[in-house]
Design a protein around this motif. Structure first.
Motif, PDB file in Angstrom:
ATOM      1  N   ARG A  58       0.312  -1.321   0.179  1.00  0.00           N
ATOM      2  CA  ARG A  58      -0.130  -0.010   0.549  1.00  0.00           C
ATOM      3  C   ARG A  58       0.844   1.477   0.045  1.00  0.00           C
ATOM      4  O   ARG A  58       0.582   2.376  -0.432  1.00  0.00           O
ATOM      5  CB  ARG A  58      -0.803   0.093   1.413  1.00  0.00           C
ATOM      6  CG  ARG A  58      -2.334  -1.003   0.830  1.00  0.00           C
ATOM      7  CD  ARG A  58      -2.841  -0.033   2.199  1.00  0.00           C
ATOM      8  NE  ARG A  58      -3.005  -0.668   3.763  1.00  0.00           N
ATOM      9  CZ  ARG A  58      -3.049  -1.724   3.934  1.00  0.00           C
ATOM     10  NH1 ARG A  58      -3.743  -3.061   3.331  1.00  0.00           N
ATOM     11  NH2 ARG A  58      -2.219  -1.901   5.329  1.00  0.00           N
ATOM     12  N   ARG A  62       0.597   4.422  -2.698  1.00  0.00           N
ATOM     13  CA  ARG A  62       0.291   5.473  -2.996  1.00  0.00           C
ATOM     14  C   ARG A  62       1.800   6.443  -2.923  1.00  0.00           C
ATOM     15  O   ARG A  62       1.068   7.433  -3.086  1.00  0.00           O
ATOM     16  CB  ARG A  62       0.252   5.542  -0.719  1.00  0.00           C
ATOM     17  CG  ARG A  62      -1.206   5.144  -0.915  1.00  0.00           C
ATOM     18  CD  ARG A  62      -1.270   5.046   0.601  1.00  0.00           C
ATOM     19  NE  ARG A  62      -2.259   4.638   1.800  1.00  0.00           N
ATOM     20  CZ  ARG A  62      -2.868   4.081   2.292  1.00  0.00           C
ATOM     21  NH1 ARG A  62      -2.070   4.002   2.896  1.00  0.00           N
ATOM     22  NH2 ARG A  62      -3.925   3.405   2.736  1.00  0.00           N
ATOM     23  N   ASP A  65       1.141   6.749  -7.032  1.00  0.00           N
ATOM     24  CA  ASP A  65      -0.539   7.550  -7.646  1.00  0.00           C
ATOM     25  C   ASP A  65      -0.614   8.450  -6.983  1.00  0.00           C
ATOM     26  O   ASP A  65      -1.477   9.258  -7.689  1.00  0.00           O
ATOM     27  CB  ASP A  65      -1.412   6.656  -7.473  1.00  0.00           C
ATOM     28  CG  ASP A  65      -1.479   6.566  -5.534  1.00  0.00           C
ATOM     29  OD1 ASP A  65      -1.351   7.355  -4.470  1.00  0.00           O
ATOM     30  OD2 ASP A  65      -2.304   5.445  -5.210  1.00  0.00           O
ATOM     31  N   THR A  67      -0.851   9.502  -4.263  1.00  0.00           N
ATOM     32  CA  THR A  67      -0.719  10.306  -2.414  1.00  0.00           C
ATOM     33  C   THR A  67       0.069  11.119  -1.817  1.00  0.00           C
ATOM     34  O   THR A  67      -0.326  11.905  -0.686  1.00  0.00           O
ATOM     35  CB  THR A  67      -1.294   8.727  -2.015  1.00  0.00           C
ATOM     36  OG1 THR A  67      -2.065   8.379  -2.620  1.00  0.00           O
ATOM     37  CG2 THR A  67      -1.692   9.052  -0.450  1.00  0.00           C
ATOM     38  N   TYR A  68       1.137  10.564  -1.809  1.00  0.00           N
ATOM     39  CA  TYR A  68       1.969  11.195  -1.843  1.00  0.00           C
ATOM     40  C   TYR A  68       3.090  11.991  -2.228  1.00  0.00           C
ATOM     41  O   TYR A  68       4.416  12.208  -1.726  1.00  0.00           O
ATOM     42  CB  TYR A  68       3.003  10.172  -0.441  1.00  0.00           C
ATOM     43  CG  TYR A  68       2.335   9.192   0.555  1.00  0.00           C
ATOM     44  CD1 TYR A  68       1.895   9.642   1.123  1.00  0.00           C
ATOM     45  CD2 TYR A  68       3.101   7.830   0.450  1.00  0.00           C
ATOM     46  CE1 TYR A  68       1.543   9.385   2.577  1.00  0.00           C
ATOM     47  CE2 TYR A  68       1.412   7.832   1.810  1.00  0.00           C
ATOM     48  CZ  TYR A  68       1.536   7.883   2.680  1.00  0.00           C
ATOM     49  OH  TYR A  68       0.226   7.409   3.890  1.00  0.00           O
ATOM     50  N   ASP A  69       2.715  12.981  -3.047  1.00  0.00           N
ATOM     51  CA  ASP A  69       3.233  13.739  -3.858  1.00  0.00           C
ATOM     52  C   ASP A  69       3.595  14.349  -2.499  1.00  0.00           C
ATOM     53  O   ASP A  69       5.102  15.176  -3.339  1.00  0.00           O
ATOM     54  CB  ASP A  69       2.485  14.346  -4.901  1.00  0.00           C
ATOM     55  CG  ASP A  69       2.315  13.184  -6.547  1.00  0.00           C
ATOM     56  OD1 ASP A  69       3.141  12.239  -5.748  1.00  0.00           O
ATOM     57  OD2 ASP A  69       1.732  13.648  -6.946  1.00  0.00           O
ATOM     58  N   ASP A 231      -6.214  11.473   6.286  1.00  0.00           N
ATOM     59  CA  ASP A 231      -4.811  12.395   5.861  1.00  0.00           C
ATOM     60  C   ASP A 231      -2.995  12.237   5.427  1.00  0.00           C
ATOM     61  O   ASP A 231      -2.654  11.522   6.071  1.00  0.00           O
ATOM     62  CB  ASP A 231      -4.922  13.710   6.595  1.00  0.00           C
ATOM     63  CG  ASP A 231      -4.706  14.453   5.875  1.00  0.00           C
ATOM     64  OD1 ASP A 231      -3.733  14.825   5.361  1.00  0.00           O
ATOM     65  OD2 ASP A 231      -4.856  15.285   6.868  1.00  0.00           O
ATOM     66  N   PRO A 232      -2.990  11.603   4.482  1.00  0.00           N
ATOM     67  CA  PRO A 232      -1.587  11.973   3.808  1.00  0.00           C
ATOM     68  C   PRO A 232      -0.677  12.227   4.623  1.00  0.00           C
ATOM     69  O   PRO A 232       0.475  12.186   5.181  1.00  0.00           O
ATOM     70  CB  PRO A 232      -1.301  12.360   2.012  1.00  0.00           C
ATOM     71  CG  PRO A 232      -3.094  11.479   1.409  1.00  0.00           C
ATOM     72  CD  PRO A 232      -3.766  12.206   2.810  1.00  0.00           C
TER      73      PRO A 232
END
Length: 284
Positions: A58, A62, A65, A67-69, A231-232
């Motif tokens: 996971r 993330r 994709d 999510t953690y940019d 929340d990332p």
């Protein structure tokens, strides 16, 4: 009312196993030790290998994709390359083997030639008690210093700490955290041993490869892959709470730049301690 204007350092209350009372002001408890300045792979954290791998998968998704940019791209790429399909299995197995290596080392070095057992020397240092209630310390064989049991010379192998030898054998990475910093001679010996273990691919590096997740990377990725993610930003904050400093230049590389520094040269500072560390250390 007496007010001395000073309150000593303390930690939140922790639960310890009570052993006995030996005097009116002397209870004896069982207390875990966190071997200072080193970090071995985890052996149980995250659950079974399949469960832990699902969490790491996971995290990898993330990181890929968007999510953690909020994390720097080079850090994301660094982690993605290490989050292989067998990353959990390799890490947890390395953790079990590290524990076996530690147990074997302690058994061997605490056994005298006549078969009797030495005590263990515990040298508390730095903050003394860390956030999880463990005593921060170096451990080594205990010598009484008597004529019958003299203390070996400082550079003798029998004087080496178990902390140092776990690194030298390749079963632990350096994990020097301010303010628990060894004196310069010991710190440089630790760095040299870590560099040699890495260069010669000893221990975990030999059996599991140079892309093995280090202990602190594995723990961070478990947080990034937590299934309860809301929340990332919260996950990133939980995973990255220590600033890294390059000990070669004493340059701060921040919360997310540790991968730019060779593992043995990483100094860690809790973000909450950074202001004081800047006063105590010549950081740039």
């Amino acid at each position: 009312m007496v007010d001395l204007g000073f309150v000593g350092p303390s930690r939140p209350a922790q639960d310890y196993r009570f052993v006995k009372v030996t005097d009116g002001d002397t209870p004896t408890i069982e207390m875990s030790i966190r071997m200072v300045s080193i970090d071995t792979p985890e052996s149980q954290l995250g659950g079974s290998p399949p469960t832990a791998q699902a969490t790491l998968d996971r995290a990898r998704t993330r990181l890929s994709d968007g999510t953690y940019d909020a994390l720097p791209e080079d850090l994301r790429e660094h982690l993605i390359a290490r989050l292989t399909p067998d990353a959990a299995q390799r890490h947890l197995t390395a953790g079990k083997l590290a524990a076996e290596a530690h147990k074997s080392m302690v058994s061997t070095r605490l056994t005298r030639r006549d078969g009797s057992q030495r005590k263990m020397a515990v040298i508390a240092t730095g903050e003394l008690v860390e956030r999880n209630g463990r005593l921060l310390a170096y451990t080594a064989p205990w010598f009484t210093g008597s004529d019958a049991d003299p203390l070996p010379p400082r550079d003798h192998p029998d004087r080496r700490t178990f902390n140092l030898d776990m690194v030298a054998l390749g079963w632990a990475a350096t994990f020097v955290i301010y303010p628990s910093i060894p004196r310069a001679s010991d710190l440089n010996l630790l760095i040299d041993e870590a560099d040699t273990a890495w260069r010669e691919q000893r221990g975990a590096w030999h059996q599991f490869g140079s892309d093995l997740l280090l202990g602190y990377e594995y723990r961070a990725c478990l947080k990034l892959g937590d299934r309860t993610l809301d929340d990332p930003a919260d996950a990133i904050a939980a995973a990255y709470q220590r600033v890294c400093v390059d000990m070669r230049t004493l340059t701060e590389v921040g919360l997310f730049g540790y991968h730019q520094v060779p593992p043995a040269q990483r100094l860690w500072i809790w973000a909450t301690d950074l202001e004081q560390a800047r006063k105590d250390l010549p950081l740039t």
